[in-house]
Design an enzyme around this catalytic site. Structure first.
Site, short mmCIF file in Angstrom:
data_model
loop_
_atom_site.label_atom_id
_atom_site.label_comp_id
_atom_site.label_asym_id
_atom_site.label_seq_id
_atom_site.Cartn_x
_atom_site.Cartn_y
_atom_site.Cartn_z
N ASN A 1 0.87 -1.19 0.00
CA ASN A 1 0.00 0.00 0.00
C ASN A 1 0.89 1.23 0.00
O ASN A 1 1.32 1.71 1.05
CB ASN A 1 -0.94 -0.02 1.21
N GLU A 2 1.18 1.69 -1.20
CA GLU A 2 2.11 2.79 -1.40
C GLU A 2 1.43 4.13 -1.08
O GLU A 2 0.21 4.17 -0.88
CB GLU A 2 2.60 2.77 -2.86
N PRO A 3 2.20 5.23 -1.04
CA PRO A 3 1.60 6.53 -0.77
C PRO A 3 0.37 6.78 -1.64
O PRO A 3 0.40 6.52 -2.85
CB PRO A 3 2.73 7.51 -1.11
#
Ligand code: PGA
Length: 265
Positions: free
Chosen positions: A154-156
């Site tokens: 879950n990236e930025p």
């Protein structure tokens, strides 16, 4: 709890201490459930940080008869596309570092299918969510943290309501994986990951970080405001999360770096 810290944080002297503490908690849960004739559902992570936990679980299986016969597992993520037999796959990682060495039933192991075709991938993600629900939800989720603050992949920008889905990897994450893939150009651009909402539904969460390269992001996750730019900050809203760090990864926390700024609590 220290006043600046919004996630319960345990600082240990050595990496091995984290492995013993977290593996010990997992073993206690498995035994408690087995005694009640129930299954334990584990959420598992890959990367370099959890290896010690898996080594300790294998030792507990061999030397202290810890059985995984009643354990169900769900891994956080897998690169996409990815052949399960590839040396880079998280399937291969999990079998080599844990499953091959314990008595788990292969039917109870779940890892997102990086080999799914593009038209199947949404279905694969929906079915992953249903499988977690059918198993009764995750009892303990193990998490690492990436330099971007990702949990799973879950990236930025990942929202608090996100579910298992196909995502683009952040350039920082791809750079960090470059050595494993013999060059950044070989790192997949996408991955399948549990979402933030999926992770927050786990009844208990153990997030772990070791090494000085994690110090800045650990401080951001533990002491910073909740913001979708750093997915790990959403853990501040979870009622039973513990952040385990070694001295190097905890070095930027206020209680270590500038303890005179601590309020009385
Ligand atoms: P690492 O990865 O354990 O290899 O540092 C952590 C992560 O990216 O979640």
């Amino acid at each position: 709890m220290y006043s600046h810290e919004r996630i319960r944080t345990v600082i240990v002297d050595e990496h091995d201490d984290i492995a013993r503490l977290v593996a010990g908690r997992i073993a206690a849960l498995i035994r408690e459930r087995a005694a009640a004739g129930q299954r334990a559902v584990l959420g598992l992570a890959t990367g370099s940080t959890p290896i010690g936990i898996y080594r300790e679980l294998i030792r507990l299986h061999r030397e202290e008869k810890l059985s995984f016969a009643n354990v169900v597992t769900f891994n956080l993520d897998e690169y996409y596309p990815m052949d399960p037999d590839s040396i880079h796959s998280y399937h291969r990682y999990m079998w080599e570092n844990l499953f091959d060495h314990i008595d788990i039933d292969p039917a109870n192991v779940h890892i997102p299918a990086g080999s799914a075709s593009r038209d199947q991938v949404n279905d694969v993600c929906d079915r992953y969510e249903s499988a977690i629900r059918r198993a009764g939800g995750i009892d303990i989720q193990i998490l690492g943290i990436g330099k971007t603050g990702h949990i799973g992949f879950n990236e930025p920008g990942s929202g608090v309501d996100s579910r298992t889905r196909l995502v683009m990897l952040d350039p920082v994450t791809r750079k960090d994986a470059a050595a494993d893939f013999y060059g950044e150009e070989n790192v997949p651009r996408e991955a399948i990951t549990m979402g933030v909402a999926t992770i927050l539904e786990a009844r208990e969460i153990a997030i772990i970080a070791t090494g000085e390269h994690k110090a800045v992001i650990v401080r951001r996750a533990v002491e910073g405001d909740v913001n979708h730019e750093v997915a790990a900050t959403f853990l501040q809203r979870h009622p039973a999360t513990t952040f385990y760090v070694d001295r190097a990864a905890g070095a930027a926390l206020t209680r270590i770096a500038t303890p005179w700024l601590l309020d009385e609590v």
